[in-house]
Design an enzyme around this catalytic site. Sequence first.
Site, short mmCIF file in Angstrom:
data_model
loop_
_atom_site.label_atom_id
_atom_site.label_comp_id
_atom_site.label_asym_id
_atom_site.label_seq_id
_atom_site.Cartn_x
_atom_site.Cartn_y
_atom_site.Cartn_z
N HIS A 445 0.83 -1.21 0.00
CA HIS A 445 0.00 0.00 0.00
C HIS A 445 0.86 1.26 0.00
O HIS A 445 0.68 2.13 0.86
CB HIS A 445 -0.91 0.02 1.25
CG HIS A 445 -1.84 -1.14 1.38
ND1 HIS A 445 -2.37 -1.54 2.59
CD2 HIS A 445 -2.35 -1.98 0.45
CE1 HIS A 445 -3.17 -2.58 2.40
NE2 HIS A 445 -3.16 -2.87 1.11
C1 LIG Z 1 -0.55 -7.43 -4.74
C2 LIG Z 1 -1.39 -6.30 -4.21
C3 LIG Z 1 -2.44 -6.59 -3.35
C4 LIG Z 1 -3.22 -5.55 -2.85
N1 LIG Z 1 -4.35 -5.85 -2.13
C5 LIG Z 1 -5.21 -4.87 -1.83
C6 LIG Z 1 -6.49 -5.17 -1.30
O1 LIG Z 1 -6.87 -6.33 -1.16
N2 LIG Z 1 -7.32 -4.14 -0.99
C7 LIG Z 1 -6.94 -2.84 -1.16
O2 LIG Z 1 -7.72 -1.95 -0.79
N3 LIG Z 1 -5.74 -2.52 -1.68
C8 LIG Z 1 -4.90 -3.51 -2.07
N4 LIG Z 1 -3.74 -3.19 -2.69
C9 LIG Z 1 -3.43 -1.77 -2.92
C10 LIG Z 1 -4.34 -1.12 -3.96
O3 LIG Z 1 -4.59 -2.00 -5.04
C11 LIG Z 1 -3.68 0.17 -4.44
O4 LIG Z 1 -3.51 1.04 -3.33
C12 LIG Z 1 -4.47 0.92 -5.49
O5 LIG Z 1 -4.79 0.08 -6.57
C13 LIG Z 1 -3.66 2.12 -5.97
O6 LIG Z 1 -4.35 2.77 -6.99
P1 LIG Z 1 -3.62 3.86 -7.88
O7 LIG Z 1 -4.65 4.38 -8.80
O8 LIG Z 1 -2.90 4.79 -6.99
O9 LIG Z 1 -2.48 3.08 -8.69
P2 LIG Z 1 -2.55 1.82 -9.63
O10 LIG Z 1 -3.85 1.12 -9.48
O11 LIG Z 1 -1.31 1.04 -9.38
O12 LIG Z 1 -2.55 2.44 -11.10
C14 LIG Z 1 -1.45 3.01 -11.73
C15 LIG Z 1 -1.58 2.72 -13.21
O13 LIG Z 1 -0.68 3.55 -13.92
C16 LIG Z 1 -0.01 2.79 -14.90
N5 LIG Z 1 1.28 3.44 -15.15
C17 LIG Z 1 2.30 3.62 -14.27
N6 LIG Z 1 3.32 4.25 -14.87
C18 LIG Z 1 2.92 4.51 -16.15
C19 LIG Z 1 3.55 5.13 -17.26
N7 LIG Z 1 4.79 5.63 -17.18
N8 LIG Z 1 2.86 5.21 -18.43
C20 LIG Z 1 1.59 4.71 -18.54
N9 LIG Z 1 0.96 4.09 -17.51
C21 LIG Z 1 1.62 4.00 -16.33
C22 LIG Z 1 0.12 1.42 -14.25
O14 LIG Z 1 0.40 0.41 -15.20
C23 LIG Z 1 -1.21 1.28 -13.56
O15 LIG Z 1 -2.19 0.72 -14.41
C24 LIG Z 1 -2.92 -4.20 -3.19
C25 LIG Z 1 -1.87 -3.92 -4.06
C26 LIG Z 1 -1.11 -4.95 -4.58
C27 LIG Z 1 0.00 -4.64 -5.54
#
Ligand SMILES: Cc1cc2nc3c(=O)[nH]c(=O)nc-3n(C[C@H](O)[C@H](O)[C@H](O)COP(=O)(O)OP(=O)(O)OC[C@H]3O[C@@H](n4cnc5c(N)ncnc54)[C@H](O)[C@@H]3O)c2cc1C
Length: 504
Positions: A445
């Site tokens: 996280h």
């Molecule tokens: C294995 C795992 C298990 C987890 N389990 C849970 C859970 O059960 N419950 C929960 O609440 N949270 C969980 N989390 C955490 C939760 O999923 C994240 O906090 C949340 O998804 C973050 O969202 P975000 O939009 O910040 O980033 P992300 O969902 O990571 O999205 C970022 C996106 O940007 C894209 N990206 C990055 N850099 C670039 C670039 N240079 N060019 C184009 N695209 C790019 C990535 O490919 C990705 O698709 C877990 C995380 C992981 C990894």
Amino acid sequence: MTLAADYIVIGAGSAGCVVAAELIRRQVGRVIVLEAGPSDQHPLVKMPFGLVWLMGSKTRDWRFSSTQQAGLEGRQLKIPRGRMLGGSGSINSMVWFRGTRRDFNDWGYPEWDWSSVEPAFQAVEEKLRPHQLSGAHPVTQKLSAMFSGNSGAAPTPEYESAGVFNFNLHNGRRWSAADAFLRPALGSGNLQIITGVEVDRIDIETHRARRVILVDGTEISAHKGIILSAGSIGSPSILMRSGIGDRSDLSAIGIDVKHDLPQVGRNLHDHPSVGLYFAGPNSGYGLTLGQSLAWAAAPFRYAMTGKGRLASPTVEGGAFFNARGTDAVPDVQSHFIPFKLGWTGQRYTYGAGYFADVCLCRPKSRGELRLLSADPRVAPAVDLGILQDPSDLDTLVAGLFRLRKLLAQTDFGSYRAAEVFPAETAQSDDAMRRYVIERCATAYHPVGTAAIGAVVSPSLNVMGIENLWVADASVMPQVTSANTNAPSMMIGWKAATFITQEAA
Ligand SMILES: Cc1cc2nc3c(=O)[nH]c(=O)nc-3n(C[C@H](O)[C@H](O)[C@H](O)COP(=O)(O)OP(=O)(O)OC[C@H]3O[C@@H](n4cnc5c(N)ncnc54)[C@H](O)[C@@H]3O)c2cc1C
């Protein structure tokens, strides 16, 4: 390729999917979403148990690792991050928690107190419809006996409670932000999703975000604005490559500084997590002779009914409690996995059992993310700062002792298993400290690298730059008390509100 849109969203993760779909719903114009990874249309993404194989995947996980962690005697930690539509929400365990009222009130920013974020959570949940897992393993269901007066409802970080968690799953399939928000928005005709395109940087001219530059050199112009939703590792990296960050750090690696903003990449933190391993012939799922038929039938059962062990998101439930038992306010979360996990590094292990961790709700330690090069193909140095604050270690140690006691008191009936690791090797306070240092990892996280009040304004504008917003987990000034997917999606929703208001 010449492309242009009113708004460009970088990253189709948990927050990016919501912000893009909400901008479309609010009819702000044409939106392009740029995602580095592939589509999420893959059986292992949809099948909850599939995350076991997705983590570490060369195509769907960014597979970052931390720098050597001083608090862990130099150990490096894996940092999985989803790399496909849905982002980390496509490889996560789908556990659904908003966090506590206090989490948001403590952030201390207008528009982010509980009364301001609650409607955004409600709006997200209306589409995502998270609910308590049906078909949890009986040993997980027994958790609700941990605290008296528990009705069997999902536990909450607001007070000591235990049981089966809520999940964003539908009919045994993952139901991510890509499913609930992004794909439905395609029908408008105003949304274009481009997968397999990695963003290098944003072109800033006279303190205004103008266009996105991909790693292959393609330029895409944004008439009204750019929203950075690349997650807590991706977003600060892109900001820095765009010349927004600490002046001396950027100059040292040859990046032309567009705006000196030293806090970009700082304040990185995550929920540290460390657990206890249990084994017993009649307890949870595992590789045993008695379960071999069930495992053999599992793919057919899942394909026909969407049920069974392959419909398990691995984490099925858990608890929130006070590590020292001195206060009714939880400071740790426990994730309960009704599978026997190995503790010696092997992927598959024989026998049945379960695993429960202790995870700090509000860690005090902080690390930072730095670029090592202006080249987007070079991964950043990610110092998670795990256990840098001694009180984090104290609370984890106390939490493991209390978890052991709580699990011993819980009536697991015939499903009870014995603690097999660290068991007798961690009975004293000193031995448990050693165990934590040797075993502590994170709950995946990471947050805080483009925090509200330090890098972005309360309306998520990057400070000092026009037409540029950050909307993802990186804007959290302090991690919420439980899992971070729901708050990330809520942030995406709020971002769309701010951007629309600004455009009006
Ligand atoms: C294995 C795992 C298990 C987890 N389990 C849970 C859970 O059960 N419950 C929960 O609440 N949270 C969980 N989390 C955490 C939760 O999923 C994240 O906090 C949340 O998804 C973050 O969202 P975000 O939009 O910040 O980033 P992300 O969902 O990571 O999205 C970022 C996106 O940007 C894209 N990206 C990055 N850099 C670039 C670039 N240079 N060019 C184009 N695209 C790019 C990535 O490919 C990705 O698709 C877990 C995380 C992981 C990894």
